[in-house]
Structure formats: structure tokens, C-alpha cells
Design an enzyme around this catalytic site. Structure first.
Site, PDB file in Angstrom:
ATOM      1  N   LEU A   1       0.765  -1.112  -0.017  1.00  0.00           N
ATOM      2  CA  LEU A   1      -0.050  -0.008   0.100  1.00  0.00           C
ATOM      3  C   LEU A   1       0.924   1.304  -0.020  1.00  0.00           C
ATOM      4  O   LEU A   1       0.251   2.294   0.398  1.00  0.00           O
ATOM      5  CB  LEU A   1      -1.134  -0.174   1.184  1.00  0.00           C
ATOM      6  CG  LEU A   1      -2.231  -0.942   1.093  1.00  0.00           C
ATOM      7  CD1 LEU A   1      -3.014  -0.886   2.480  1.00  0.00           C
ATOM      8  CD2 LEU A   1      -2.699  -0.791  -0.135  1.00  0.00           C
TER       9      LEU A   1
ATOM     10  N   CYS B   1       3.171  -1.674   9.037  1.00  0.00           N
ATOM     11  CA  CYS B   1       1.885  -1.130   8.582  1.00  0.00           C
ATOM     12  C   CYS B   1       1.187  -2.300   8.607  1.00  0.00           C
ATOM     13  O   CYS B   1       0.153  -2.565   9.106  1.00  0.00           O
ATOM     14  CB  CYS B   1       1.618  -0.481   7.372  1.00  0.00           C
ATOM     15  SG  CYS B   1       2.515   1.571   7.648  1.00  0.00           S
ATOM     16  N   HIS B   2       1.731  -3.227   7.958  1.00  0.00           N
ATOM     17  CA  HIS B   2       0.913  -4.605   7.429  1.00  0.00           C
ATOM     18  C   HIS B   2       1.515  -5.959   7.447  1.00  0.00           C
ATOM     19  O   HIS B   2       1.153  -6.829   7.209  1.00  0.00           O
ATOM     20  CB  HIS B   2       0.117  -4.534   6.041  1.00  0.00           C
ATOM     21  CG  HIS B   2      -0.783  -3.264   5.977  1.00  0.00           C
ATOM     22  ND1 HIS B   2      -0.610  -2.105   5.273  1.00  0.00           N
ATOM     23  CD2 HIS B   2      -2.052  -3.143   6.338  1.00  0.00           C
ATOM     24  CE1 HIS B   2      -1.272  -1.051   5.273  1.00  0.00           C
ATOM     25  NE2 HIS B   2      -2.555  -1.983   5.795  1.00  0.00           N
ATOM     26  N   GLY B   3       2.878  -5.627   8.171  1.00  0.00           N
ATOM     27  CA  GLY B   3       3.682  -7.096   8.263  1.00  0.00           C
ATOM     28  C   GLY B   3       4.244  -7.567   7.079  1.00  0.00           C
ATOM     29  O   GLY B   3       4.440  -8.593   7.042  1.00  0.00           O
TER      30      GLY B   3
END
Length: 268
Positions: free
Chosen positions: A214, A232-234
Site C-alpha cells: 500500500l 503497517c501490514h507486516g
């Protein structure tokens, strides 16, 4: 009134008094005979007619027993001369239009060519204006390339630079990291790429610090594989910038760069 009998030779003028049939006792209206005036006229001598017809004030006297009629024809109308507005080649009535056709064609071609050149120049100016307005500004062009001194980056460290508004990671890899990344089976990777395909010099890794999930900025020297980690999202990347774990679908992007010398890197 004027009554034409033979247009090619003359006009005939007639004056007539008509009785109104009123009975005034013993008075009897006496009708005069018609008076005819012969006026010479020719097709090319309109001036002779205007000089012959009356051109002053006309007085008519009538009595109680008769009525009178008078009709007046305008003779002061002249045909305008448009000779000053006509070309010399068409003033003569004996010249055929085919004889002056070449000069008219040349004028038409000249006007059409001038309009075509003007339209082409205007279109070029409009296109140039829109293309130049969409090009990069001066400050962006100044950052199109960045020079990095490699001697300032110690071995085993990753330094972040700003290039074209994006973070740029330059990593000075150790020999152990080079051997580890080159030994990773390509078939086990989500986005298969060998380490040799991602570097020009094995000691230096140059990637954009933008997560392919992202668009977050990963953290250097972190994660399960010792490369980069996006909190943020690993998403986990190895020391070659390849995705190894997490939701990111692709490896970190590699920009265009060159090594002009051993201690200088130019990106862009």
C-alpha cells in the site's frame, strides 16, 4: 402618363381629362382632345429623356364639372458606376471570363496558402504550449538525478535518501549477506528473482523504499529476514529487497542507476 409605343425609337406622353358625369345644370363639360407628345429615346441615350420630360413644378387646375388625373414618372434615377471597385481585367464587357481565370486562380491559391500556413503555425503553438505545460518543472528536473558518495556509507548499513519525492535505500552489504541472498532458491520466492538480477555490484543494493502493498515506507535492517520490514501490514523483505513474508505482492522496485567510479553512485 408615359405610354411606350416603340421603345427603340421614342416614348409617347398622354395627358387626358376625364369627366365625373356630374350634372351642373345647363353647363356642359367640354372634354379636350388628347394631347400626345412624342419624345425621342434610344437605348443608350437616357440623358436625352431626362432633358425632354418636365423636371420642374407642375400646376393642375380643375373645375367643378370635371376631374383630372396626372401620373408622373421619375426621370432623375441614375445607375451607379462601380468601375472603381472592379478589376481592370473585367471592366471591358467584351473580355471573356476564361481569359481572366488564371489571375483569379492565382489569387485564390495565394489566400488559401496563407491561411493554411497561419493555421499550421497556430496549431504548432497550441500543441507546444500544452506539451510544455505538462513537462516537469525546473525543481523536479533538478532532482531527476542524485549523486551519492559511497565512501560515506559503512559496511552493513542502509542509508535513506530522497529522490524524486520518494525514499531511496542504498545498502552496503556484507559478504555474509551477499552469500545468503545468492543462495536463496528462486522457486521459493513469491516474486521470483535471483540476487544477481537485482544488483550491478554485489556490495551495493539500491531500491526504492516504498512497500509494494500500500505504499508505506519499510524500516531498514529489520524483519524476519534481516532486510526491510513494513510495520503497517507486516511485509518482510530480505537483504536483496525481495518479498519473503506478508501481504506485499512484489519485490521492492529498483531504479535506474550507474557507477561512474568506485566511490560514486548516480541514480536517475
Amino acid at each position: 402618363m408615359l405610354k411606350p409605343t416603340n421603345v427603340s425609337s421614342y416614348f409617347k406622353g398622354v395627358s387626358q381629362v376625364v369627366s365625373n358625369q356630374l350634372n351642373t345644370g345647363k353647363q356642359v363639360a367640354v372634354l379636350p382632345h388628347k394631347s400626345i407628345v412624342q419624345i425621342p429615346f434610344s437605348g443608350t441615350s437616357a440623358l436625352a429623356l431626362s432633358r425632354t420630360l418636365p423636371n420642374g413644378n407642375v400646376t393642375l387646375t380643375s373645375g367643378p364639372a370635371v376631374s383630372n388625373q396626372i401620373r408622373w414618372a421619375h426621370t432623375d434615377i441614375t445607375v451607379p458606376d462601380w468601375g472603381n471597385y472592379r478589376r481592370n481585367s473585367v471592366k471591358s464587357p467584351e473580355v471573356r471570363s476564361a481569359e481572366t481565370e488564371d489571375s483569379r486562380k492565382n489569387f485564390t491559391y495565394l489566400i488559401a496558402g496563407a491561411l493554411g500556413v497561419g493555421a499550421a503555425y497556430s496549431a504548432k503553438s497550441v500543441v507546444t504550449y500544452f506539451v510544455s505545460s505538462m513537462s516537469a518543472s525546473a525543481d523536479v528536473l533538478a532532482l531527476a538525478k542524485i549523486e551519492i558518495k559511497l565512501g560515506d556509507i559503512p559496511e552493513g548499513k542502509s542509508v535513506t535518501f530522497k529522490w524524486r519525492g520518494k525514499p531511496l535505500f542504498v545498502r552496503h552489504r556484507t559478504s555474509a549477506e551477499i552469500q545468503a541472498e545468492q543462495g536463496v532458491p528462486v522457486s521459493s520466492l513469491r516474486d521470483p528473482q535471483h540476487d544477481n538480477e537485482r544488483v550491478q555490484n554485489p556490495e551495493w543494493l539500491v531500491v526504492l523504499g516504498v512497500c509494494t502493498h500500500l505504499g508505506c515506507v519499510p524500516i531498514a535492517n529489520a524483519g524476519d529476514f534481516g532486510g526491510y520490514y513494513c510495520p503497517c501490514h507486516g511485509s518482510h523483505y530480505d537483504a536483496s529487497g525481495r518479498i519473503r513474508k506478508g501481504p506485499a505482492p512484489l519485490n521492492l522496485e529498483i531504479p535506474a542507476y550507474t557507477f561512474p567510479s568506485e566511490d560514486l553512485l548516480i541514480v536517475g
